[in-house]
Motif scaffolding. Structure first.
Motif, PDB file in Angstrom:
ATOM      1  N   THR A 152       0.815  -1.220   0.000  1.00 55.00           N
ATOM      2  CA  THR A 152       0.000   0.000   0.000  1.00 55.00           C
ATOM      3  C   THR A 152       0.845   1.265   0.000  1.00 55.00           C
ATOM      4  OG1 THR A 152      -0.180   0.139   2.425  1.00 55.00           O
ATOM      5  CG2 THR A 152      -1.795  -1.237   1.272  1.00 55.00           C
ATOM      6  N   ASP A 153       2.164   1.122   0.054  1.00 59.64           N
ATOM      7  CA  ASP A 153       3.027   2.307   0.039  1.00 59.64           C
ATOM      8  C   ASP A 153       3.933   2.337  -1.192  1.00 59.64           C
ATOM      9  OD1 ASP A 153       4.796   0.286   0.635  1.00 59.64           O
ATOM     10  OD2 ASP A 153       5.600   1.218   2.457  1.00 59.64           O
ATOM     11  N   LEU A 154       3.529   1.639  -2.257  1.00 58.70           N
ATOM     12  CA  LEU A 154       4.326   1.638  -3.485  1.00 58.70           C
ATOM     13  C   LEU A 154       4.455   3.049  -4.054  1.00 58.70           C
ATOM     14  CD1 LEU A 154       2.879  -1.551  -5.236  1.00 58.70           C
ATOM     15  CD2 LEU A 154       5.037  -1.350  -3.977  1.00 58.70           C
ATOM     16  N   GLU A 201      -9.714 -20.912 -23.028  1.00 63.17           N
ATOM     17  CA  GLU A 201     -10.784 -21.867 -22.758  1.00 63.17           C
ATOM     18  C   GLU A 201     -10.817 -22.132 -21.259  1.00 63.17           C
ATOM     19  OE1 GLU A 201     -10.134 -25.326 -25.069  1.00 63.17           O
ATOM     20  OE2 GLU A 201     -10.336 -24.301 -26.992  1.00 63.17           O
ATOM     21  N   GLY A 202     -11.970 -22.492 -20.753  1.00 63.22           N
ATOM     22  CA  GLY A 202     -12.090 -22.730 -19.326  1.00 63.22           C
ATOM     23  C   GLY A 202     -12.333 -21.435 -18.574  1.00 63.22           C
ATOM     24  N   ASP A 203     -12.036 -21.440 -17.283  1.00 65.27           N
ATOM     25  CA  ASP A 203     -12.377 -20.311 -16.428  1.00 65.27           C
ATOM     26  C   ASP A 203     -11.343 -19.195 -16.426  1.00 65.27           C
ATOM     27  OD1 ASP A 203     -14.742 -21.480 -15.665  1.00 65.27           O
ATOM     28  OD2 ASP A 203     -13.852 -22.521 -13.955  1.00 65.27           O
ATOM     29  N   GLU A 204     -10.114 -19.499 -16.812  1.00 70.89           N
ATOM     30  CA  GLU A 204      -9.063 -18.496 -16.724  1.00 70.89           C
ATOM     31  C   GLU A 204      -8.855 -17.830 -18.078  1.00 70.89           C
ATOM     32  OE1 GLU A 204      -6.259 -16.133 -14.856  1.00 70.89           O
ATOM     33  OE2 GLU A 204      -7.738 -17.524 -14.041  1.00 70.89           O
ATOM     34  N   LEU A 205      -9.058 -16.538 -18.137  1.00 68.91           N
ATOM     35  CA  LEU A 205      -8.864 -15.788 -19.365  1.00 68.91           C
ATOM     36  C   LEU A 205      -7.425 -15.287 -19.390  1.00 68.91           C
ATOM     37  CD1 LEU A 205     -10.114 -14.698 -21.932  1.00 68.91           C
ATOM     38  CD2 LEU A 205     -10.892 -12.711 -20.657  1.00 68.91           C
ATOM     39  N   LEU A 206      -6.573 -16.015 -20.079  1.00 67.33           N
ATOM     40  CA  LEU A 206      -5.154 -15.683 -20.101  1.00 67.33           C
ATOM     41  C   LEU A 206      -4.934 -14.303 -20.696  1.00 67.33           C
ATOM     42  CD1 LEU A 206      -3.612 -19.065 -21.289  1.00 67.33           C
ATOM     43  CD2 LEU A 206      -3.875 -18.215 -18.974  1.00 67.33           C
ATOM     44  N   GLY A 207      -4.005 -13.573 -20.092  1.00 67.35           N
ATOM     45  CA  GLY A 207      -3.678 -12.258 -20.607  1.00 67.35           C
ATOM     46  C   GLY A 207      -4.575 -11.152 -20.110  1.00 67.35           C
ATOM     47  N   ALA A 208      -5.579 -11.468 -19.321  1.00 65.19           N
ATOM     48  CA  ALA A 208      -6.491 -10.439 -18.824  1.00 65.19           C
ATOM     49  C   ALA A 208      -6.374 -10.289 -17.316  1.00 65.19           C
ATOM     50  CB  ALA A 208      -7.931 -10.783 -19.214  1.00 65.19           C
ATOM     51  N   THR A 209      -5.268 -10.722 -16.751  1.00 68.29           N
ATOM     52  CA  THR A 209      -5.085 -10.727 -15.304  1.00 68.29           C
ATOM     53  C   THR A 209      -4.171  -9.617 -14.818  1.00 68.29           C
ATOM     54  OG1 THR A 209      -5.393 -13.123 -15.263  1.00 68.29           O
ATOM     55  CG2 THR A 209      -4.367 -12.140 -13.337  1.00 68.29           C
ATOM     56  N   LEU A 210      -3.126  -9.325 -15.559  1.00 70.01           N
ATOM     57  CA  LEU A 210      -2.076  -8.434 -15.072  1.00 70.01           C
ATOM     58  C   LEU A 210      -2.580  -7.017 -14.820  1.00 70.01           C
ATOM     59  CD1 LEU A 210       0.907  -8.210 -14.357  1.00 70.01           C
ATOM     60  CD2 LEU A 210       1.378  -7.681 -16.745  1.00 70.01           C
ATOM     61  N   ASP A 211      -3.229  -6.398 -15.799  1.00 66.65           N
ATOM     62  CA  ASP A 211      -3.658  -5.014 -15.631  1.00 66.65           C
ATOM     63  C   ASP A 211      -4.720  -4.826 -14.547  1.00 66.65           C
ATOM     64  OD1 ASP A 211      -1.847  -3.886 -17.316  1.00 66.65           O
ATOM     65  OD2 ASP A 211      -3.139  -3.903 -19.068  1.00 66.65           O
ATOM     66  N   PRO A 212      -5.703  -5.737 -14.409  1.00 61.75           N
ATOM     67  CA  PRO A 212      -6.612  -5.593 -13.259  1.00 61.75           C
ATOM     68  C   PRO A 212      -5.881  -5.668 -11.928  1.00 61.75           C
ATOM     69  CG  PRO A 212      -7.588  -7.031 -14.896  1.00 61.75           C
ATOM     70  CD  PRO A 212      -6.181  -6.778 -15.347  1.00 61.75           C
ATOM     71  N   LEU A 213      -4.873  -6.534 -11.804  1.00 63.09           N
ATOM     72  CA  LEU A 213      -4.081  -6.601 -10.582  1.00 63.09           C
ATOM     73  C   LEU A 213      -3.397  -5.269 -10.296  1.00 63.09           C
ATOM     74  CD1 LEU A 213      -2.249 -10.070 -10.514  1.00 63.09           C
ATOM     75  CD2 LEU A 213      -3.634  -9.076  -8.683  1.00 63.09           C
ATOM     76  N   VAL A 214      -2.789  -4.693 -11.326  1.00 55.93           N
ATOM     77  CA  VAL A 214      -2.094  -3.418 -11.154  1.00 55.93           C
ATOM     78  C   VAL A 214      -3.078  -2.324 -10.774  1.00 55.93           C
ATOM     79  CG1 VAL A 214      -0.719  -1.663 -12.340  1.00 55.93           C
ATOM     80  CG2 VAL A 214      -0.218  -4.084 -12.711  1.00 55.93           C
ATOM     81  N   ALA A 215      -4.251  -2.311 -11.402  1.00 54.51           N
ATOM     82  CA  ALA A 215      -5.268  -1.313 -11.070  1.00 54.51           C
ATOM     83  C   ALA A 215      -5.724  -1.449  -9.620  1.00 54.51           C
ATOM     84  CB  ALA A 215      -6.464  -1.445 -12.012  1.00 54.51           C
ATOM     85  N   PHE A 216      -5.921  -2.695  -9.161  1.00 61.88           N
ATOM     86  CA  PHE A 216      -6.335  -2.908  -7.777  1.00 61.88           C
ATOM     87  C   PHE A 216      -5.266  -2.415  -6.811  1.00 61.88           C
ATOM     88  CE2 PHE A 216      -6.359  -5.769  -4.029  1.00 61.88           C
ATOM     89  CZ  PHE A 216      -7.562  -5.367  -3.472  1.00 61.88           C
ATOM     90  N   LEU A 217      -3.997  -2.696  -7.109  1.00 67.35           N
ATOM     91  CA  LEU A 217      -2.914  -2.227  -6.257  1.00 67.35           C
ATOM     92  C   LEU A 217      -2.854  -0.694  -6.230  1.00 67.35           C
ATOM     93  CD1 LEU A 217      -0.067  -4.754  -7.124  1.00 67.35           C
ATOM     94  CD2 LEU A 217      -1.406  -4.642  -5.020  1.00 67.35           C
ATOM     95  N   GLU A 218      -3.109  -0.071  -7.378  1.00 63.88           N
ATOM     96  CA  GLU A 218      -3.120   1.391  -7.394  1.00 63.88           C
ATOM     97  C   GLU A 218      -4.216   1.923  -6.482  1.00 63.88           C
ATOM     98  OE1 GLU A 218      -3.209   5.093 -10.600  1.00 63.88           O
ATOM     99  OE2 GLU A 218      -3.413   3.019 -11.296  1.00 63.88           O
ATOM    100  N   GLY A 219      -5.346   1.251  -6.444  1.00 59.86           N
ATOM    101  CA  GLY A 219      -6.439   1.679  -5.580  1.00 59.86           C
ATOM    102  C   GLY A 219      -6.162   1.466  -4.107  1.00 59.86           C
ATOM    103  N   LEU A 220      -5.183   0.617  -3.766  1.00 63.67           N
ATOM    104  CA  LEU A 220      -4.842   0.366  -2.367  1.00 63.67           C
ATOM    105  C   LEU A 220      -3.879   1.397  -1.778  1.00 63.67           C
ATOM    106  CD1 LEU A 220      -4.197  -3.502  -2.165  1.00 63.67           C
ATOM    107  CD2 LEU A 220      -6.219  -2.241  -1.431  1.00 63.67           C
ATOM    108  N   GLN A 221      -3.312   2.258  -2.611  1.00 67.55           N
ATOM    109  CA  GLN A 221      -2.254   3.136  -2.137  1.00 67.55           C
ATOM    110  C   GLN A 221      -2.740   4.097  -1.065  1.00 67.55           C
ATOM    111  OE1 GLN A 221       0.989   2.380  -3.181  1.00 67.55           O
ATOM    112  NE2 GLN A 221      -0.380   0.724  -3.856  1.00 67.55           N
ATOM    113  N   ARG A 222      -1.940   4.209  -0.022  1.00 63.65           N
ATOM    114  CA  ARG A 222      -2.260   5.119   1.076  1.00 63.65           C
ATOM    115  C   ARG A 222      -1.909   6.558   0.691  1.00 63.65           C
ATOM    116  NH1 ARG A 222       0.274   1.106   4.652  1.00 63.65           N
ATOM    117  NH2 ARG A 222       2.059   2.481   4.825  1.00 63.65           N
ATOM    118  N   ILE A 223      -2.783   7.476   1.044  1.00 62.95           N
ATOM    119  CA  ILE A 223      -2.535   8.890   0.815  1.00 62.95           C
ATOM    120  C   ILE A 223      -2.267   9.545   2.156  1.00 62.95           C
ATOM    121  CG2 ILE A 223      -3.478  11.043  -0.075  1.00 62.95           C
ATOM    122  CD1 ILE A 223      -5.231   9.421  -1.927  1.00 62.95           C
ATOM    123  N   ASP A 224      -1.044   9.948   2.370  1.00 60.25           N
ATOM    124  CA  ASP A 224      -0.669  10.552   3.667  1.00 60.25           C
ATOM    125  C   ASP A 224      -0.932  12.050   3.673  1.00 60.25           C
ATOM    126  OD1 ASP A 224       0.212   8.069   4.555  1.00 60.25           O
ATOM    127  OD2 ASP A 224       2.207   8.375   3.674  1.00 60.25           O
TER     128      ASP A 224
END
Length: 224
Positions: A152-154, A201-224
């Motif tokens: 949260t402090d990236l 195919e199946g439940d995992e959509l390859l290639g669509a995971t990385l950017d949502p992860l990065v977006a979620f981490l950006e939303g976790l950042q603490r604002i001091d």
């Protein structure tokens, strides 16, 4: 941006429940590299056919054809416009050239990122991203007792700037942070890659995971 004078972009919309093509639309790139698709009806003969869709964007020029963005969205999430920012020389080997332009304003993207975070990252970094003790089974082979860092402090480490490409490179393993070198953090690149399957195919959509992860981490950042 980029792609050549004869370049165009094709939108492919596929039903999630059954991998049937729902719609295909092709548009040219404008001279300044922009593209826009017309709205597509998600109803078939006036009835709801699918609750979730997989979206693929292809950039094509001559004989070249490249998937530049993909996502899995529900009918509600796909109802409004989604603005993308595309950089074909984006320095992320396993990510995608296009990303959502304003990720923190897209609840569906953050929710998708949270889902992936809880599945892949929370066991070490905690559900709140503030770090914690690495589970014994994930300890490094060197015997060093590791503690997962606070995510949260990236931004605070970079004078308040959240460096999306750098964070993505750490996750996928293109850049090796200290946690990788100790062997305690998995190198997720191959698992998150969009290079191995054109259509998932199946439940995992390859290639669509990385950017949502990065977006979620950006939303976790603490604002001091």
């Amino acid at each position: 941006s980029g792609g050549g004078a004869d370049a165009g972009v094709t939108l492919v919309l596929i039903h999630r429940e059954s991998p049937d093509l729902h719609a295909r639309q092709q548009v040219p790139l404008t001279p300044d590299g922009r593209f826009r698709f017309e709205p597509i009806s998600l109803d078939v003969a006036g009835h709801e056919f699918s609750r979730s869709y997989r979206i693929y964007l292809h950039l094509h020029s001559g004989e070249s054809d490249r998937v530049i963005w993909r996502a899995q969205l529900s009918r509600r999430e796909i109802a409004g416009p989604i603005q993308l920012a595309c950089t074909l020389d984006r320095p992320i080997a396993l990510g995608e050239p296009c990303r959502v332009a304003d990720p923190l304003a897209q609840p569906w993207l953050l929710a998708d990122g949270e889902r992936h975070f809880r599945r892949l990252c929370a066991s070490c970094h905690g559900s709140d991203g503030r770090g914690g003790e690495v589970p014994r089974g994930a300890a490094s082979s060197s015997g060093i007792h590791a503690r997962a860092p606070d995510l949260t402090d990236l931004a605070a480490r970079h004078a308040g700037r959240f460096e999306r490409d750098e964070v993505a490179a750490w996750i996928e393993g293109r850049q090796i942070p200290p946690s990788h070198s100790r062997g305690s953090m998995p190198v997720w690149g191959e698992r998150l890659s969009n290079e191995f399957e054109r259509y998932a195919e199946g439940d995992e959509l390859l290639g669509a995971t990385l950017d949502p992860l990065v977006a979620f981490l950006e939303g976790l950042q603490r604002i001091d």
